[in-house]
Design a protein around this motif. Structure first.
Motif, PDB file in Angstrom:
ATOM      1  N   ALA A   7       0.753  -1.090   0.106  1.00 59.48           N
ATOM      2  CA  ALA A   7      -0.112  -0.006  -0.186  1.00 59.48           C
ATOM      3  C   ALA A   7       0.944   1.190   0.099  1.00 59.48           C
ATOM      4  O   ALA A   7       0.546   2.278  -0.785  1.00 59.48           O
ATOM      5  N   ALA A   8       2.026   1.260   0.757  1.00 62.64           N
ATOM      6  CA  ALA A   8       2.857   2.314   0.887  1.00 62.64           C
ATOM      7  C   ALA A   8       3.328   2.704  -0.681  1.00 62.64           C
ATOM      8  O   ALA A   8       3.637   3.912  -1.052  1.00 62.64           O
ATOM      9  N   VAL A   9       3.856   1.689  -1.046  1.00 60.79           N
ATOM     10  CA  VAL A   9       4.816   1.750  -2.597  1.00 60.79           C
ATOM     11  C   VAL A   9       3.696   2.367  -3.510  1.00 60.79           C
ATOM     12  O   VAL A   9       4.200   3.350  -4.303  1.00 60.79           O
ATOM     13  N   CYS A  10       2.549   1.767  -3.653  1.00 66.05           N
ATOM     14  CA  CYS A  10       1.465   2.170  -4.577  1.00 66.05           C
ATOM     15  C   CYS A  10       1.059   3.579  -4.404  1.00 66.05           C
ATOM     16  O   CYS A  10       0.938   4.467  -5.255  1.00 66.05           O
ATOM     17  N   ALA A  11       0.670   3.715  -2.891  1.00 66.26           N
ATOM     18  CA  ALA A  11       0.113   5.215  -2.829  1.00 66.26           C
ATOM     19  C   ALA A  11       1.243   6.318  -3.046  1.00 66.26           C
ATOM     20  O   ALA A  11       0.682   7.264  -3.638  1.00 66.26           O
ATOM     21  N   PHE A  12       2.155   6.147  -2.636  1.00 69.40           N
ATOM     22  CA  PHE A  12       3.184   7.289  -2.887  1.00 69.40           C
ATOM     23  C   PHE A  12       3.779   7.181  -4.296  1.00 69.40           C
ATOM     24  O   PHE A  12       4.384   8.185  -4.664  1.00 69.40           O
ATOM     25  N   PHE A  13       3.734   6.227  -5.011  1.00 70.14           N
ATOM     26  CA  PHE A  13       3.999   6.285  -6.399  1.00 70.14           C
ATOM     27  C   PHE A  13       2.935   7.031  -7.047  1.00 70.14           C
ATOM     28  O   PHE A  13       3.346   8.012  -7.962  1.00 70.14           O
ATOM     29  N   ILE A  14       1.729   7.016  -6.832  1.00 68.91           N
ATOM     30  CA  ILE A  14       0.695   7.717  -7.396  1.00 68.91           C
ATOM     31  C   ILE A  14       1.034   9.366  -6.712  1.00 68.91           C
ATOM     32  O   ILE A  14       0.552  10.172  -7.837  1.00 68.91           O
ATOM     33  N   PHE A  20      -1.359  13.639  -5.603  1.00 68.38           N
ATOM     34  CA  PHE A  20      -2.455  13.486  -4.438  1.00 68.38           C
ATOM     35  C   PHE A  20      -3.115  12.099  -4.943  1.00 68.38           C
ATOM     36  O   PHE A  20      -2.314  11.205  -5.573  1.00 68.38           O
ATOM     37  N   ALA A  21      -4.043  11.928  -4.247  1.00 68.81           N
ATOM     38  CA  ALA A  21      -4.540  10.509  -4.310  1.00 68.81           C
ATOM     39  C   ALA A  21      -3.989   9.282  -3.596  1.00 68.81           C
ATOM     40  O   ALA A  21      -4.321   8.215  -3.213  1.00 68.81           O
ATOM     41  N   ASN A  22      -2.843   9.813  -2.830  1.00 69.18           N
ATOM     42  CA  ASN A  22      -2.004   8.853  -2.124  1.00 69.18           C
ATOM     43  C   ASN A  22      -3.072   8.134  -1.070  1.00 69.18           C
ATOM     44  O   ASN A  22      -3.022   6.900  -0.846  1.00 69.18           O
ATOM     45  N   THR A  23      -3.645   8.982  -0.348  1.00 67.50           N
ATOM     46  CA  THR A  23      -4.444   8.430   0.836  1.00 67.50           C
ATOM     47  C   THR A  23      -5.605   7.617   0.412  1.00 67.50           C
ATOM     48  O   THR A  23      -6.000   6.679   1.107  1.00 67.50           O
ATOM     49  N   LEU A  24      -6.237   8.043  -0.627  1.00 69.99           N
ATOM     50  CA  LEU A  24      -7.313   7.034  -1.318  1.00 69.99           C
ATOM     51  C   LEU A  24      -6.744   5.839  -1.333  1.00 69.99           C
ATOM     52  O   LEU A  24      -7.374   4.732  -1.292  1.00 69.99           O
ATOM     53  N   VAL A  25      -5.698   5.619  -2.062  1.00 67.39           N
ATOM     54  CA  VAL A  25      -4.943   4.317  -2.646  1.00 67.39           C
ATOM     55  C   VAL A  25      -4.578   3.834  -1.126  1.00 67.39           C
ATOM     56  O   VAL A  25      -4.929   2.427  -1.218  1.00 67.39           O
ATOM     57  N   PHE A  26      -3.808   4.308  -0.398  1.00 66.06           N
ATOM     58  CA  PHE A  26      -3.352   3.703   1.005  1.00 66.06           C
ATOM     59  C   PHE A  26      -4.689   3.088   1.761  1.00 66.06           C
ATOM     60  O   PHE A  26      -4.526   1.802   2.147  1.00 66.06           O
ATOM     61  N   ILE A  93     -17.775   4.010   9.740  1.00 63.71           N
ATOM     62  CA  ILE A  93     -16.920   4.653   9.072  1.00 63.71           C
ATOM     63  C   ILE A  93     -16.173   4.219   7.699  1.00 63.71           C
ATOM     64  O   ILE A  93     -16.103   4.787   6.846  1.00 63.71           O
ATOM     65  N   LYS A  94     -16.101   2.721   7.801  1.00 65.72           N
ATOM     66  CA  LYS A  94     -15.625   1.944   6.376  1.00 65.72           C
ATOM     67  C   LYS A  94     -16.920   2.075   5.373  1.00 65.72           C
ATOM     68  O   LYS A  94     -16.442   2.384   4.226  1.00 65.72           O
ATOM     69  N   LEU A  95     -18.156   2.047   5.893  1.00 66.37           N
ATOM     70  CA  LEU A  95     -19.352   2.231   5.021  1.00 66.37           C
ATOM     71  C   LEU A  95     -19.229   3.608   4.147  1.00 66.37           C
ATOM     72  O   LEU A  95     -19.062   3.556   2.943  1.00 66.37           O
ATOM     73  N   LEU A  96     -19.108   4.516   5.091  1.00 64.80           N
ATOM     74  CA  LEU A  96     -19.070   5.944   4.556  1.00 64.80           C
ATOM     75  C   LEU A  96     -17.872   5.998   3.704  1.00 64.80           C
ATOM     76  O   LEU A  96     -18.081   6.602   2.750  1.00 64.80           O
ATOM     77  N   PHE A  97     -16.745   5.433   4.121  1.00 68.15           N
ATOM     78  CA  PHE A  97     -15.403   5.746   3.327  1.00 68.15           C
ATOM     79  C   PHE A  97     -15.710   5.210   1.719  1.00 68.15           C
ATOM     80  O   PHE A  97     -15.337   5.694   0.963  1.00 68.15           O
ATOM     81  N   GLY A  98     -16.040   4.182   1.691  1.00 63.14           N
ATOM     82  CA  GLY A  98     -16.531   3.380   0.549  1.00 63.14           C
ATOM     83  C   GLY A  98     -17.310   4.246  -0.036  1.00 63.14           C
ATOM     84  O   GLY A  98     -16.967   4.506  -1.677  1.00 63.14           O
ATOM     85  N   ILE A  99     -18.582   4.712   0.328  1.00 69.89           N
ATOM     86  CA  ILE A  99     -19.323   5.813  -0.635  1.00 69.89           C
ATOM     87  C   ILE A  99     -18.806   6.972  -1.002  1.00 69.89           C
ATOM     88  O   ILE A  99     -18.651   7.364  -2.308  1.00 69.89           O
ATOM     89  N   VAL A 100     -17.873   7.359  -0.068  1.00 63.22           N
ATOM     90  CA  VAL A 100     -17.291   8.743  -0.277  1.00 63.22           C
ATOM     91  C   VAL A 100     -16.428   8.390  -1.514  1.00 63.22           C
ATOM     92  O   VAL A 100     -16.119   9.332  -2.482  1.00 63.22           O
ATOM     93  N   VAL A 101     -15.303   7.275  -1.477  1.00 60.91           N
ATOM     94  CA  VAL A 101     -14.476   6.972  -2.532  1.00 60.91           C
ATOM     95  C   VAL A 101     -15.210   6.843  -3.729  1.00 60.91           C
ATOM     96  O   VAL A 101     -14.841   7.340  -4.802  1.00 60.91           O
TER      97      VAL A 101
END
Length: 242
Positions: A7-14, A20-26, A93-101
């Motif tokens: 997750a760290a490698v993928c997120a910060f590659f992006i 941006f979008a590192n947090t969404l990916v991570f 929180i996870k449900l709301l996050f999924g909808i937000v994403v």
């Protein structure tokens, strides 16, 4: 720890590629097996220096009249987000996050497909700032900042410079708030330290590859993957709640 490294490698590659979008990916990659209260402080520590690096690199494109008011509004929303993260049910929180994403991903895809620059709007600035702060405090997600700044930035370098300045200010506040609320712990700091080399690897690989890749094409691929992950996470969390 394997999935944290991926997750760290993928997120910060992006992050290095798009700014941006590192947090969404991570967070999207890790939310299936971890609660957001464990993910957000680790991503915060990892993301802080990357914003400083990118802001310094693109410092000639900083527009203070854009990023400072937006940062102030973001801080207002962050207070509510931090308190909710501390006290809310993890599955909710996870449900709301999924909808937000999912919703943010659809908007981002539409914006990338029908790209056009818009003038600054005070009502839109206020809405984007406060709701971005709420999402930042709750999930560490600044995607609404990306939505707003992406619509007014002259180019990708201006976008990276201004969004990273807002992130630096918001991150500083959130570090303090997380410490006060005991969300940022010694365990999360240690985990972030272990992941730091992988963050650096991903960030500089993304910055390097950005010279050769089609940035818009990469963004669209990331956005589509985020939409899919948001739908899956929302359904998975809803099933656990109901």
């Amino acid at each position: 720890m394997f999935w944290w490294i991926i997750a760290a490698v993928c997120a910060f590659f992006i992050k290095g590629l798009c700014g941006f979008a590192n947090t969404l990916v991570f967070t999207s990659l890790l939310s299936f097996g971890n609660n957001n209260i464990l993910i957000s402080p680790v991503e915060l520590i990892l993301g802080y220096p990357t914003n400083i690096i990118l802001a310094w690199k693109e410092r000639r494109f900083i527009q203070w009249k854009v990023c400072l008011p937006l940062a102030g509004l973001t801080l207002l929303g962050s207070i509510c987000g931090v308190l909710f993260l501390k006290n809310a049910d993890a599955s909710v929180i996870k449900l709301l996050f999924g909808i937000v994403v999912m919703l943010i991903g659809v908007e981002m895809l539409f914006r990338e497909t029908y790209r056009r620059q818009l003038p600054q709007s005070k009502p839109l600035l206020i809405i984007a700032g406060i709701f971005s702060g709420l999402l930042c405090g709750l999930y560490g997600v600044g995607a609404l900042l990306g939505v707003y700044i992406g619509r007014i930035a002259e180019n990708s370098r201006s976008f990276k410079a201004n969004i990273c300045i807002v992130f630096i200010i918001e991150n500083t506040f959130r570090v303090i708030a997380y410490l006060i609320e005991h969300i940022l712990t010694a365990e999360s700091a240690l985990r972030a330290l272990v992941l730091s080399p992988f963050m650096v690897l991903g960030l500089f690989a993304g910055m390097f590859c950005g010279r050769f890749f089609n940035e818009n094409g990469i963004k669209k691929i990331v956005i589509i993957l985020l939409i899919i992950s948001g739908i899956v996470l929302a359904v998975h969390s809803a099933l656990r709640i109901f």
